[in-house]
Design a protein around this motif. Sequence first.
Motif, mmCIF file in Angstrom:
data_model
loop_
_atom_site.group_PDB
_atom_site.id
_atom_site.type_symbol
_atom_site.label_atom_id
_atom_site.label_comp_id
_atom_site.label_asym_id
_atom_site.label_seq_id
_atom_site.Cartn_x
_atom_site.Cartn_y
_atom_site.Cartn_z
ATOM 1 N N SER A 43 0.819 -1.215 0.000
ATOM 2 C CA SER A 43 0.000 0.000 0.000
ATOM 3 C C SER A 43 0.854 1.267 0.000
ATOM 4 C CB SER A 43 -0.932 0.011 1.207
ATOM 5 O OG SER A 43 -0.185 -0.062 2.409
ATOM 6 N N GLU A 44 2.143 1.128 0.404
ATOM 7 C CA GLU A 44 3.019 2.304 0.425
ATOM 8 C C GLU A 44 3.396 2.776 -0.975
ATOM 9 O OE1 GLU A 44 5.738 -1.218 1.671
ATOM 10 O OE2 GLU A 44 3.613 -0.740 1.622
ATOM 11 N N LEU A 45 3.038 1.998 -1.995
ATOM 12 C CA LEU A 45 3.368 2.369 -3.373
ATOM 13 C C LEU A 45 2.270 3.191 -4.041
ATOM 14 C CD1 LEU A 45 5.061 -0.930 -4.634
ATOM 15 C CD2 LEU A 45 6.178 1.204 -3.987
ATOM 16 N N ILE A 46 1.205 3.516 -3.311
ATOM 17 C CA ILE A 46 0.138 4.360 -3.878
ATOM 18 C C ILE A 46 -0.034 5.603 -3.006
ATOM 19 C CG2 ILE A 46 -1.043 2.413 -4.952
ATOM 20 C CD1 ILE A 46 -3.111 2.588 -2.667
ATOM 21 N N PRO A 47 -0.548 6.690 -3.577
ATOM 22 C CA PRO A 47 -0.686 7.930 -2.804
ATOM 23 C C PRO A 47 -1.860 7.870 -1.837
ATOM 24 C CG PRO A 47 -1.556 8.246 -5.009
ATOM 25 C CD PRO A 47 -0.959 6.862 -4.983
ATOM 26 N N ASP A 48 -1.851 8.775 -0.882
ATOM 27 C CA ASP A 48 -2.981 8.931 0.029
ATOM 28 C C ASP A 48 -4.218 9.327 -0.776
ATOM 29 O OD1 ASP A 48 -4.627 11.090 1.817
ATOM 30 O OD2 ASP A 48 -3.850 9.441 3.038
ATOM 31 N N ALA A 49 -5.359 8.739 -0.424
ATOM 32 C CA ALA A 49 -6.594 8.945 -1.196
ATOM 33 C C ALA A 49 -6.960 10.425 -1.314
ATOM 34 C CB ALA A 49 -7.743 8.169 -0.555
ATOM 35 N N LYS A 50 -6.686 11.203 -0.277
ATOM 36 C CA LYS A 50 -7.058 12.614 -0.290
ATOM 37 C C LYS A 50 -6.260 13.412 -1.322
ATOM 38 C CE LYS A 50 -8.398 12.693 4.599
ATOM 39 N NZ LYS A 50 -8.093 13.264 5.936
ATOM 40 N N ILE B 203 -5.203 12.278 -4.286
ATOM 41 C CA ILE B 203 -5.354 11.769 -5.656
ATOM 42 C C ILE B 203 -5.915 12.809 -6.630
ATOM 43 C CG2 ILE B 203 -6.687 10.123 -7.063
ATOM 44 C CD1 ILE B 203 -6.140 8.032 -4.906
ATOM 45 N N PRO B 204 -6.994 13.549 -6.300
ATOM 46 C CA PRO B 204 -7.500 14.540 -7.268
ATOM 47 C C PRO B 204 -6.455 15.589 -7.657
ATOM 48 C CG PRO B 204 -9.120 14.126 -5.554
ATOM 49 C CD PRO B 204 -7.857 13.463 -5.100
ATOM 50 N N ASP B 205 -5.689 16.079 -6.688
ATOM 51 C CA ASP B 205 -4.674 17.093 -6.987
ATOM 52 C C ASP B 205 -3.560 16.524 -7.863
ATOM 53 O OD1 ASP B 205 -6.015 19.004 -5.538
ATOM 54 O OD2 ASP B 205 -4.822 18.731 -3.706
ATOM 55 N N ILE B 206 -3.163 15.301 -7.581
ATOM 56 C CA ILE B 206 -2.099 14.685 -8.386
ATOM 57 C C ILE B 206 -2.577 14.459 -9.812
ATOM 58 C CG2 ILE B 206 -0.558 12.709 -8.644
ATOM 59 C CD1 ILE B 206 -0.745 12.282 -5.619
ATOM 60 N N LYS B 207 -3.816 13.976 -9.953
ATOM 61 C CA LYS B 207 -4.350 13.754 -11.304
ATOM 62 C C LYS B 207 -4.396 15.069 -12.080
ATOM 63 C CE LYS B 207 -8.139 12.066 -14.105
ATOM 64 N NZ LYS B 207 -9.434 11.361 -14.203
ATOM 65 N N ALA B 208 -4.839 16.124 -11.446
ATOM 66 C CA ALA B 208 -4.904 17.422 -12.113
ATOM 67 C C ALA B 208 -3.512 17.867 -12.549
ATOM 68 C CB ALA B 208 -5.523 18.456 -11.175
ATOM 69 N N LEU C 176 7.846 11.836 -5.557
ATOM 70 C CA LEU C 176 7.458 10.470 -5.214
ATOM 71 C C LEU C 176 5.942 10.266 -5.226
ATOM 72 C CD1 LEU C 176 9.994 9.441 -2.424
ATOM 73 C CD2 LEU C 176 10.162 9.206 -4.914
ATOM 74 N N GLU C 177 5.177 11.277 -4.807
ATOM 75 C CA GLU C 177 3.717 11.127 -4.827
ATOM 76 C C GLU C 177 3.197 11.030 -6.261
ATOM 77 O OE1 GLU C 177 1.747 10.595 -2.076
ATOM 78 O OE2 GLU C 177 3.768 10.386 -1.239
ATOM 79 N N ASP C 178 3.820 11.779 -7.155
ATOM 80 C CA ASP C 178 3.442 11.675 -8.571
ATOM 81 C C ASP C 178 3.767 10.281 -9.106
ATOM 82 O OD1 ASP C 178 2.702 14.290 -8.379
ATOM 83 O OD2 ASP C 178 4.228 15.079 -9.749
ATOM 84 N N TYR C 179 4.923 9.760 -8.721
ATOM 85 C CA TYR C 179 5.309 8.419 -9.170
ATOM 86 C C TYR C 179 4.323 7.369 -8.664
ATOM 87 C CZ TYR C 179 9.922 10.422 -10.334
ATOM 88 O OH TYR C 179 10.952 11.163 -10.857
ATOM 89 N N LYS C 180 3.896 7.522 -7.412
ATOM 90 C CA LYS C 180 2.918 6.579 -6.864
ATOM 91 C C LYS C 180 1.647 6.559 -7.720
ATOM 92 C CE LYS C 180 4.375 7.043 -2.013
ATOM 93 N NZ LYS C 180 3.954 7.481 -0.655
ATOM 94 N N PHE C 181 1.228 7.735 -8.148
ATOM 95 C CA PHE C 181 0.020 7.829 -8.971
ATOM 96 C C PHE C 181 0.248 7.209 -10.349
ATOM 97 C CE2 PHE C 181 -2.941 9.864 -11.871
ATOM 98 C CZ PHE C 181 -4.128 9.906 -11.137
#
Length: 375
Positions: A83-90, A92-97, A175-180
């Motif tokens: 689970s550490e390989l994916i971003p925090d659910a909160k 996700i919208p900002d990273i996608k944008a 790293l958060e972008d990479y997780k996404f």
Amino acid sequence: MSGKDESIFSKEALMGTQAGKDIIKQGLLRSKGYKQFNEYKERAEQEFGGFAKRFVMSLHSAINIDNNPASTMQKFADEVGASELIPDAKSIPDIKARLSNPDVLQDRVARILNSNFVKMTFPVFDALYDGASEYFGDSLSQEKRNAVIDGHIIAIDLSEPMDRIVDRDEDLEYLEDYKFMNPYILGIARSKIAQGGDAVLKAFEEGFKDARVGQYIDIKLKTNPSSINDENMNDCYKKYRAVMGTAGRNMALNRRPLGDIFHLGMARAGEGVGCGNEIEDAIKNGSVKIPSWPLYYALNTGDVRRGFELTMQKSELYLKEAEMAVEMLPQNFQLKPFLEFLFLTVRHYNQYWYNQLIKRMPFAEFQRKIEAVVK
């Protein structure tokens, strides 16, 4: 030669290792292996930009059309068991944008493509695919060729963001972008590899499963370095041999004998490069990597320098077995000199970083840091 740091293959660097001197000699004599390798290196340099563009376009499309990225992230976490390989659910919208901007996405892709494993293997897969096509008498389909090669390069590239997330040793701000990005990268790799046929996709899935096992063990050893032993280090190295070996197998579209031979050669070459990469990382990060062969040997000998010496011996064992694969090739296989030269470049890479380590002599500092984390 191609790599993340091309100075490693400068004339000065080549003159500093025995393998490098052999490379220079082959270049001066215009050996068959040198000419074949140089041809595919130049071709890869010309085609790499096109590959990167196709990768960015596919990734951008996959991200933009996904109406439920949170579900995509969770499915990926369930599959890889981390689970550490994916971003925090909160977030996700900002990273996608952010990643919906093609320029931003292109920057992130360029960062993870700036990898020794990616750059050193791109011309290799080209050569292996061509050699197998000639041997089996295939009618060449450029679309299928691009799909299979692209898919496996992308699959190898997936290991870059995953390793950076776990190791936290570079690109911390991304790293958060990479997780996404990770789930979409895997999806694109699968889609492209599937164009090679059911047998090719089956081999990839089996290899990816083994690679996940290696990655899982790597993560566990980071949290308990003192538990490192020969068996779990060999299992940890599945992340190298499974990915590289499977790619080799599938350049022959999973057909014997070349599929098996390519698997052995690429798996062992991947493990050999892994040893050199552990030495390089130790120099650049100022500490012995956890987990790694240098750490395993240092813990058991009580001597950090001896640990790196034995790691070099381990790398030679891997390369000797890779060279055995070349001896298994059919007599009429035209690219045998290419592979012999390839393994020579891997040997130089390892020798170069070992020499750099000896010049710096950071062993006392390394020992203190080992003692701080291993009790």
